[in-house]
Scaffold this motif. Structure first.
Motif, mmCIF file in Angstrom:
data_model
loop_
_atom_site.group_PDB
_atom_site.id
_atom_site.type_symbol
_atom_site.label_atom_id
_atom_site.label_comp_id
_atom_site.label_asym_id
_atom_site.label_seq_id
_atom_site.Cartn_x
_atom_site.Cartn_y
_atom_site.Cartn_z
ATOM 1 N N LEU A 58 38.154 32.182 38.341
ATOM 2 C CA LEU A 58 37.649 31.725 39.524
ATOM 3 C C LEU A 58 37.342 30.347 39.219
ATOM 4 C CD1 LEU A 58 35.892 34.635 41.005
ATOM 5 C CD2 LEU A 58 38.214 33.809 41.643
ATOM 6 N N ILE A 61 35.016 26.515 42.402
ATOM 7 C CA ILE A 61 34.287 27.483 43.638
ATOM 8 C C ILE A 61 33.116 26.664 43.934
ATOM 9 C CG2 ILE A 61 35.240 29.707 43.176
ATOM 10 C CD1 ILE A 61 32.706 30.300 41.498
ATOM 11 N N TYR A 68 25.838 29.976 43.017
ATOM 12 C CA TYR A 68 27.000 30.116 43.987
ATOM 13 C C TYR A 68 26.877 29.883 45.188
ATOM 14 C CZ TYR A 68 28.461 32.937 39.401
ATOM 15 O OH TYR A 68 28.433 33.129 38.289
ATOM 16 N N PHE A 76 32.558 38.122 45.077
ATOM 17 C CA PHE A 76 32.079 39.022 43.765
ATOM 18 C C PHE A 76 31.479 40.059 43.937
ATOM 19 C CE2 PHE A 76 29.127 39.348 40.309
ATOM 20 C CZ PHE A 76 30.034 38.970 39.097
ATOM 21 N N LEU A 80 33.176 43.676 42.427
ATOM 22 C CA LEU A 80 32.188 44.492 41.506
ATOM 23 C C LEU A 80 32.264 45.672 42.088
ATOM 24 C CD1 LEU A 80 30.785 43.926 38.831
ATOM 25 C CD2 LEU A 80 28.687 43.335 40.185
ATOM 26 N N LEU A 213 37.486 43.408 37.720
ATOM 27 C CA LEU A 213 37.000 42.931 38.845
ATOM 28 C C LEU A 213 37.913 43.033 40.088
ATOM 29 C CD1 LEU A 213 34.792 39.824 38.650
ATOM 30 C CD2 LEU A 213 33.899 42.079 38.875
ATOM 31 N N ARG A 296 44.235 37.051 42.810
ATOM 32 C CA ARG A 296 43.195 37.378 43.419
ATOM 33 C C ARG A 296 43.274 37.630 44.846
ATOM 34 N NH1 ARG A 296 39.254 36.739 38.668
ATOM 35 N NH2 ARG A 296 37.700 38.040 39.646
#
Lengths: 304, 453
Positions: A58, A61, A68, A76, A80, A213, A296
């Protein structure tokens, strides 16, 4: 009064009786920050776009201060949560029978024990061993074993599809294939005891892999020639990342049958197995097996 | 030696120092798996009481693996600094704990005693310490090392950039490394775990990292974490290599499972001193982690904390630039949950520092361990407050090759900001020069990888 006490009293007077902080000023007018969306679909930064061609990490970003953006946090957390949910899910009672599979269980009794006692997950419980001896076909070429492993979600998701596809592939090559079965609370090495109990030349366990993830639905396959207890990891060949975004089950089944074929022909497996003739067809099943990169995907959509 | 204690009238007896050490350990699922842990909390305290009365001399003469059976035990015994040892040998473990906590026992004093301590002594005192005890003593230990920059100084927190890629795509690795550097990470090392363990691949990645760091004149180190024998072959190919890496275990048998021995590591170290490309005197990088010996059935009935300390006894032979425990990587059968991983991270950091190592920590969990993201973030702050030399860093803490959760590029500047810590001084100067940082605050180019060529 001592000198110290006098000093403290003076200090207290100097500090005064008022509120220790001046009143806060009027609230400023706040402009909403620029919209940050991950993955940046609408206005991807150039570096993020370049990065996505080379890596699934990632990158690009951005940041808010040193932290973040909210959208990154939600993506995220979703990734998770998917991983944790996959680990926490237990293979449903009766799922194996409902899918026409012989239901087996390791010596593990509950989910926590499964995580803490890999040794118990590598051994069959007594009832399963007896069931195997009573009901399973013996003296066979290949014994496929579906199992939960670290993701029952993957097992109950595409497990049956993979098992059926592998069985078809093996039968089409003229091999005898063992009774279809599914093991609960199973670790990879459980294939050794099962394989030796049914006297299989090759044991092939298909089980949910440790989630990463955002990926709770991947299956891994491990194959071993002449399964028996005491075999180690270097005796096995494996293939990971079997799911629609990685290697799709039907494609994986063909490669797994090729691996089994090499084992039957060379009468060995693991580091001793020579796959040089097959490497172009096997893809990532030819080595010790790495986890192929996968795109992703956005997991959270608000209001849709 | 009387290995017995009484708690509320109930007597507890132990057969060996090894058993006392195991049962005195804080709860760990790995010790349960090995079948050596205390059966309940009271027995654990009884074992700690017995341990507290043993002298450091008694710990030296009762290593958890006998001298005859293990080359690490022999090395620890035969190379111990006898003068330093004499200053502490009469202390009981309880007295040693209190001596370490005394304000007069400063970092330099601990440094003078450290070469006289066996790993068992570090592990023993660790078992009598609470989390905050561990942090207070660790924070006093200043272990400073130098390669292309200087890490471990007081008030500093360094980080490894870990730009791993599942297929070793060099562009992908470099893109991640650039991003990490732009967040002020990477002063400990830019270190890649390769997917392919070959000399050619190792050399290719090192050459690319070398271009990146030299072109941009970044005062840091590079490393590819392949097997040490592979790195030795890569050196023969003529590639640059600032740091040489190897995973270590706490017993000879455990190291055999890793394919190494003292003789092999001596040879590797010697080669690296001659051929390494960093300026520094320190050129080695080691990783460890509680549970690794048991996972290869090489624990000899000893607990995982003591075996971890023995890794550090091995590591210090090579005056490493970096050592870190990969504390939550091994999985819940060794460290079950957030509390166990947190405790183990702080224990490992403490023992490493006490034994004179520039100790960092990969604060991490696998997705089948019971640890939350919030707990992991807390551990990073605790480690930094305890003076941890460095943390890891990668995009969102997500290692896309090894599939576990660690420290992120964003976490490192956040922890530094919270605790007013700065990177290694040379690297700090570079960050300020290019505008990534402005003193303690993010600079104009913070988070902008275009700042790097």
């Amino acid at each position: 009064m001592s000198v110290t006490r006098a000093l403290i009293a003076d200090l207290r007077v100097a500090m005064g009786q008022a509120d220790p902080l001046p009143p806060a000023g009027p609230a400023p007018s706040i402009t909403p920050p620029p919209r940050r969306v991950f993955p940046a679909r609408r206005t991807p930064s150039r570096s993020a776009q370049e990065a996505s061609e080379h890596t699934t990490a990632l990158l690009g970003i951005g940041h808010v201060g040193t932290r973040y953006a909210t959208d990154v946090v939600l993506q995220f957390q979703a990734e998770l949560a998917v991983a944790h949910e996959a680990v926490a899910t237990v293979l449903e009672e009766g799922w194996a029978e409902a899918n026409g599979l012989l239901p087996l269980q390791s010596r593990v009794r509950d989910h926590r024990e499964f995580l803490l006692r890999p040794d118990l997950g590598r051994r069959l419980d007594e009832a399963s061993l007896q069931l195997l001896q009573r009901r399973a076909a013996k003296n066979i070429d290949v014994q496929p074993i579906l199992a939960d492993g670290l993701s029952a979600v993957a097992c109950m998701g595409s497990g049956k599809t993979l098992l059926d596809a592998v069985t078809r592939q093996c039968e089409s090559r003229g091999w005898t294939v063992g009774t279809p079965m599914c093991a609960r609370f199973a670790r990879v090495w459980l294939q050794d005891e099962i394989g030796s109990a049914v006297d299989a030349k090759v044991a092939m366990i298909l089980l949910g892999e440790r989630p990463g993830l955002g990926t709770g639905d991947g299956l891994s396959a491990y194959l071993v020639y002449e399964p028996k207890m005491g075999k180690t990891d270097s005796d096995r060949n494996m293939m990971s990342n079997i799911h629609e975004r990685g290697t799709p089950p039907v494609e994986a089944a063909e490669r797994l049958a090729m691996l089994a074929g090499a084992m039957l022909a060379q009468e060995t497996s693991g580091v001793e197995l020579d796959l040089s003739d097959l490497s172009s067809q096997l893809g990532d099943a030819a080595g010790t097996g790495y986890r192929a990169p996968q795109k992703r995907v956005r997991l959270v959509e608000v209001g849709s | 030696m009387r290995l017995a204690a009484t708690i509320r009238g109930r007597g507890y007896r132990f057969d060996s120092v090894r058993e006392v050490m195991a049962k005195a350990n804080a709860p760990k699922s790995g010790d349960d798996l090995a079948g050596i842990s205390a059966r309940d909390a009271v027995e654990r305290v009884a074992a700690r009481a017995v341990l507290s009365g043993l002298t450091l001399a008694e710990l030296r003469s009762n290593p958890v693996i006998p001298y005859e059976d293990d080359e690490l035990t022999r090395m620890a015994e035969d190379t111990l600094d006898e003068a330093a040892y004499r200053s502490v040998k009469a202390l009981s473990v309880a007295e040693f704990r209190e001596w370490l906590l005394e304000p007069t026992t400063t970092g330099p004093v601990i440094r003078s005693v450290s070469p006289g301590l066996t790993p068992e002594m570090a592990a023993g005192v660790c078992k009598l310490m609470s989390t905050m005890d561990l942090m207070v003593v660790s924070a006093k230990c200043e272990v400073v090392v130098r390669a292309n920059n200087t890490v471990g100084l007081a008030g500093r927190l360094s980080s490894r950039v870990q730009p791993n890629h599942p297929t070793d795509d060099v562009q992908g690795i470099l893109l991640s490394a650039r991003e990490g550097l732009s967040y002020g990470c990477g002063d400990a090392v830019i270190g890649v775990n390769p997917a392919t363990d070959t000399p050619e691949s190792t050399a290719e990645i090192l050459a690319a990292l070398h271009r990146l760091t030299r072109q941009n004149r970044i005062p840091t180190q590079h490393c590819v974490l392949s097997h040490v024998t592979v790195q030795m072959q890569a050196l023969d190919l003529g590639c640059p290599m600032d740091l040489m890496f190897q995973s270590l275990s706490g017993s000879q048998k455990g190291n055999e499972a890793f394919g190494i021995s003292i003789a092999l590591m001596d040879e590797a170290y010697d080669k690296m001193k001659r051929m390494g490309t960093a300026a520094g005197p320190n050129c080695m990088y080691f990783e460890t982690g509680q549970g690794s010996a048991l996972s290869s059935d090489a624990h000899h009935g000893a607990d995982q904390l003591t075996l971890e300390a023995r890794c550090y006894g091995f590591a210090r032979r090579y005056k490493p630039f970096l050592v870190n425990t990969v504390v939550g990587f091994i999985g819940p059968e060794y460290l079950e949950d957030g509390p166990q991983i947190t405790r183990a991270g702080l224990e490992d950091h403490f023992m490493g520092k006490l034994l004179g190592l520039p100790m960092g920590c990969d604060a991490c969990f696998t997705y089948h361990a019971s640890m939350s993201q919030d707990e992991l973030e807390s551990l990073k702050v605790l480690l930094a407050a305890a003076g941890c030399t460095y943390l890891m860093s990668m995009p969102v803490g997500d290692d896309i090759m090894l599939n576990y959760q660690s420290t992120s590029y964003h976490d490192v500047p956040s922890v530094r900001g919270l605790l007013r810590k700065r990177p290694a001084p040379e690297f700090d100067a570079w960050l300020n020069e290019v505008g990534i940082m402005n003193g303690l605050e993010p600079g104009e180019r913070f988070g902008d990888p275009r700042v790097l060529r």
